[in-house]
Scaffold this motif. Structure first.
Motif, short mmCIF file in Angstrom:
data_model
loop_
_atom_site.label_atom_id
_atom_site.label_comp_id
_atom_site.label_asym_id
_atom_site.label_seq_id
_atom_site.Cartn_x
_atom_site.Cartn_y
_atom_site.Cartn_z
N LEU A 97 0.75 -1.18 0.04
CA LEU A 97 0.17 0.11 0.10
C LEU A 97 0.73 1.30 -0.03
O LEU A 97 0.59 2.32 -0.76
N CYS A 98 1.96 1.26 0.82
CA CYS A 98 2.89 2.48 0.78
C CYS A 98 3.49 2.69 -0.42
O CYS A 98 3.74 3.76 -0.91
N MET A 99 3.85 1.63 -1.12
CA MET A 99 4.53 1.61 -2.63
C MET A 99 3.64 1.84 -3.73
O MET A 99 3.99 1.96 -4.96
N ALA A 100 2.30 1.88 -3.66
CA ALA A 100 1.27 1.93 -4.70
C ALA A 100 1.39 3.08 -5.50
O ALA A 100 1.85 4.24 -4.62
N GLU A 101 0.97 3.34 -6.50
CA GLU A 101 1.12 4.39 -7.27
C GLU A 101 0.10 5.68 -6.57
O GLU A 101 -0.96 5.22 -6.15
N LYS A 102 0.60 6.98 -6.69
CA LYS A 102 -0.15 8.09 -5.91
C LYS A 102 -0.75 7.54 -4.56
O LYS A 102 -1.74 8.10 -4.09
N SER A 103 0.48 7.16 -3.82
CA SER A 103 0.08 6.81 -2.38
C SER A 103 1.20 7.57 -1.40
O SER A 103 2.11 7.45 -2.04
N SER A 104 0.86 7.46 -0.22
CA SER A 104 2.04 7.99 0.62
C SER A 104 1.89 7.32 1.99
O SER A 104 0.69 6.70 2.21
N VAL A 105 2.94 7.61 2.56
CA VAL A 105 2.76 6.83 4.06
C VAL A 105 1.76 7.33 4.82
O VAL A 105 0.91 6.70 5.60
N PRO A 106 1.62 8.55 5.09
CA PRO A 106 0.48 9.04 5.78
C PRO A 106 -0.95 8.69 5.26
O PRO A 106 -1.80 8.36 6.11
N GLN A 107 -0.94 8.60 3.99
CA GLN A 107 -2.44 8.12 3.45
C GLN A 107 -2.48 6.82 3.87
O GLN A 107 -3.56 6.07 4.23
N THR A 108 -1.58 6.01 3.68
CA THR A 108 -1.51 4.35 4.07
C THR A 108 -1.93 4.31 5.43
O THR A 108 -2.72 3.47 5.65
N GLY A 109 -1.28 5.04 6.20
CA GLY A 109 -1.43 4.89 7.75
C GLY A 109 -3.07 5.34 8.12
O GLY A 109 -3.46 4.59 9.00
N GLU A 110 -3.56 6.45 7.47
CA GLU A 110 -4.78 6.57 7.86
C GLU A 110 -5.65 5.64 7.27
O GLU A 110 -6.88 5.26 7.86
N LYS A 111 -5.57 5.13 6.00
CA LYS A 111 -6.48 4.24 5.60
C LYS A 111 -6.34 2.85 6.32
O LYS A 111 -7.53 2.30 6.42
N ALA A 112 -5.16 2.26 6.68
CA ALA A 112 -5.04 1.20 7.35
C ALA A 112 -5.26 1.35 9.00
O ALA A 112 -5.30 0.24 9.83
N ASP A 113 -5.17 2.38 9.15
CA ASP A 113 -5.11 2.79 10.73
C ASP A 113 -4.14 2.41 11.52
O ASP A 113 -4.34 1.72 12.60
N VAL A 114 -2.94 2.62 11.22
CA VAL A 114 -1.68 2.35 11.61
C VAL A 114 -1.02 3.49 11.73
O VAL A 114 -1.00 4.56 10.84
N SER A 115 0.19 3.74 12.47
CA SER A 115 0.92 4.99 12.61
C SER A 115 1.94 4.81 11.57
O SER A 115 2.41 3.98 11.04
N CYS A 116 2.27 6.13 11.22
CA CYS A 116 3.24 6.41 10.32
C CYS A 116 4.79 5.83 10.51
O CYS A 116 5.32 5.54 9.65
N GLN A 117 4.98 5.65 11.86
CA GLN A 117 6.25 5.37 12.57
C GLN A 117 6.29 3.96 12.12
O GLN A 117 7.49 3.27 11.66
N LEU A 118 5.14 3.27 12.33
CA LEU A 118 5.25 1.61 12.07
C LEU A 118 5.41 1.49 10.43
O LEU A 118 6.25 0.40 10.44
N LEU A 119 4.93 2.29 9.70
CA LEU A 119 4.93 2.07 8.34
C LEU A 119 6.43 2.39 7.82
O LEU A 119 6.97 1.76 7.02
N TYR A 120 7.15 3.34 8.41
CA TYR A 120 8.50 3.62 8.19
C TYR A 120 9.37 2.50 8.44
O TYR A 120 10.20 2.15 7.67
N ARG A 121 9.01 1.83 9.57
CA ARG A 121 9.69 0.90 10.31
C ARG A 121 9.80 -0.38 9.20
O ARG A 121 10.85 -1.05 8.66
N PHE A 122 8.50 -0.76 8.74
CA PHE A 122 8.50 -1.72 7.77
C PHE A 122 9.08 -1.37 6.57
O PHE A 122 9.65 -2.35 5.96
N LEU A 123 9.00 -0.18 5.89
CA LEU A 123 9.78 0.30 4.76
C LEU A 123 11.10 0.17 4.91
O LEU A 123 11.85 -0.48 4.08
N LEU A 124 11.57 0.51 6.04
CA LEU A 124 13.23 0.27 6.46
C LEU A 124 13.38 -1.10 6.34
O LEU A 124 14.47 -1.49 5.73
N ILE A 125 12.81 -2.11 7.08
CA ILE A 125 13.13 -3.41 6.84
C ILE A 125 13.14 -4.09 5.60
O ILE A 125 14.08 -4.91 5.18
#
Length: 201
Positions: free
Chosen positions: A101-129
């Motif tokens: 979801l984070c890597m989808a076209e026209k998407s961003s970490v904040p948008q994904t976080g709002e859509k999936a109801d998770v924190s941006c910090q968690l998503l950034y950690r996932f992307l780092l891993i």
């Protein structure tokens, strides 16, 4: 720790209900036994965050985990399944879904976080891993002849290749190649050495 790539969260009850002879090998490298008889030792509860594809959201499940004890060396080992990343609350499906979801076209970490109801910090950690694993994943895709281009695939191209196969791939194949579960992210193993065994299909 034993990872059984023939079972998933959905059929973990088969492991819990089994009282026969366990064919797992003891993962303890200091166990000198040629055969590794193991017996039931204990159970404990843990949470596992899954991805509900139909609803397009995360859901938390509770599961019981079985521990086995090696009759030869006395070490105990939890039995995990192919969709569990050791020392991680999120399943591999949830991890891949959120990164996708984070890597989808026209998407961003904040948008994904709002859509999936998770924190941006968690998503950034996932992307780092995911980024830390990218080089190894590219090598893995070439070893499995799933990518034969002259140049390495873009990180965004890796996900469809990983998601395009049914379980237990890529978890079991990745484990066999690198002797480590995919996306394992544990920096310090001094107090808990990582010792893996596996009942391969």
């Amino acid at each position: 720790m034993i990872i059984d790539f023939t079972h998933s969260f959905k059929d973990y009850h088969e492991i819990l209900d089994f009282y026969g002879v366990w064919d797992y090998e003891c993962p303890n490298p200091e166990c000198g036994a040629k055969q590794h008889p193991m017996r039931r030792h204990a159970r404990y509860e843990r949470s596992l965050v899954m991805w509900d594809a139909d609803a397009g959201r995360l859901k938390e499940e509770r599961m019981e985990i079985l521990r086995l004890k090696c009759c030869s060396c006395g070490s105990t080992h939890a039995v995990l399944t192919m969709d569990v990343i050791p020392f991680f609350a999120y399943s591999i499906q949830a991890f891949l879904a959120l990164v996708s979801l984070c890597m989808a076209e026209k998407s961003s970490v904040p948008q994904t976080g709002e859509k999936a109801d998770v924190s941006c910090q968690l998503l950034y950690r996932f992307l780092l891993i995911f980024h830390e694993y990218a080089e190894k994943l590219m090598l893995f895709l070439r070893m499995e002849t799933l990518w034969e281009g002259e140049r390495n695939p873009l990180e965004s191209q890796i996900l469809p290749l990983l998601l395009g196969k049914s379980p237990p791939w890529p978890q079991s194949c990745f484990f066999q190649k690198f002797r480590s579960p995919i996306f394992l992210h544990r920096k310090s193993t001094v107090s808990y050495p990582l010792r893996f065994g596996s009942a391969m299909p």
